[in-house]
Design a protein around this motif. Structure first.
Motif, short mmCIF file in Angstrom:
data_model
loop_
_atom_site.label_atom_id
_atom_site.label_comp_id
_atom_site.label_asym_id
_atom_site.label_seq_id
_atom_site.Cartn_x
_atom_site.Cartn_y
_atom_site.Cartn_z
N SER A 97 -54.05 -2.46 45.76
CA SER A 97 -52.60 -2.42 45.80
C SER A 97 -52.05 -3.28 46.93
O SER A 97 -52.63 -3.36 48.02
N THR A 134 -49.70 -2.91 49.17
CA THR A 134 -48.84 -1.89 49.76
C THR A 134 -47.84 -2.44 50.77
O THR A 134 -46.88 -1.77 51.11
N ASP A 156 -45.14 4.79 46.79
CA ASP A 156 -45.64 6.15 46.59
C ASP A 156 -45.45 6.62 45.15
O ASP A 156 -44.80 7.63 44.87
N VAL A 157 -45.99 5.85 44.21
CA VAL A 157 -45.85 6.12 42.78
C VAL A 157 -47.18 6.61 42.23
O VAL A 157 -48.24 6.17 42.66
N GLU A 158 -47.14 7.52 41.27
CA GLU A 158 -48.34 8.03 40.63
C GLU A 158 -48.21 7.85 39.11
O GLU A 158 -47.18 8.20 38.54
N ARG A 159 -49.25 7.32 38.47
CA ARG A 159 -49.23 7.16 37.02
C ARG A 159 -49.48 8.52 36.38
O ARG A 159 -50.43 9.21 36.72
N VAL A 160 -48.63 8.90 35.43
CA VAL A 160 -48.75 10.20 34.77
C VAL A 160 -49.49 10.07 33.45
O VAL A 160 -50.33 10.89 33.12
#
Length: 99
Positions: free
Chosen positions: A76, A78, A88-92
Motif C-alpha cells: 500500500s 500509505t 484506513d479502509v477495509e475490503r468487505v
C-alpha cells in the motif's frame, strides 16, 4: 545471458482491463519519492498520463490507461493523503463479476 538472480521486487502493480483480463508486473525500483509530498506529486502526475511505459528485460510494454478499470499497487502507498484519498479502509466483499 545474465544469470544473476533478480532482486526482491519492491512493488507489484496489477492492471485490470475493460475486457476482464488483468496482468501484474514486479517493479524493482521504488516508485515513491523520499518524501510523502514527493510521492503524492509523482503518483498524481502518473495518473494523469494516457500511457504508462514499463521496460521489461525482454520487451517494453505500453499500457493505454483508457483501457484500464483499476490499478492495484502492493504494498500500500500509505503516504498518499489528501482530497479523493480514503485512509484506513477495509475490503468487505471481493469484486464480483455478473454473468
Amino acid at each position: 545471458m545474465n544469470l544473476s538472480p533478480k532482486p526482491t521486487p519492491i512493488t507489484h502493480i496489477t492492471f485490470h482491463y475493460l475486457n476482464g483480463q488483468s496482468e501484474t508486473f514486479n517493479l524493482y525500483e521504488p516508485i515513491e519519492d523520499s518524501t510523502a509530498q514527493g510521492l503524492q506529486l509523482e503518483v498524481r502526475h502518473l495518473l494523469q498520463r494516457d500511457w504508462w511505459i514499463l521496460h521489461l528485460q525482454e520487451q517494453t510494454v505500453m499500457v493505454n490507461i483508457a483501457n484500464v478499470t483499476k490499478v492495484e499497487v502492493k504494498p500500500s502507498l500509505t503516504h498518499l493523503q489528501g482530497e479523493g484519498i480514503f485512509s484506513d479502509v477495509e475490503r468487505v466483499t471481493a469484486l464480483n463479476r455478473s454473468h
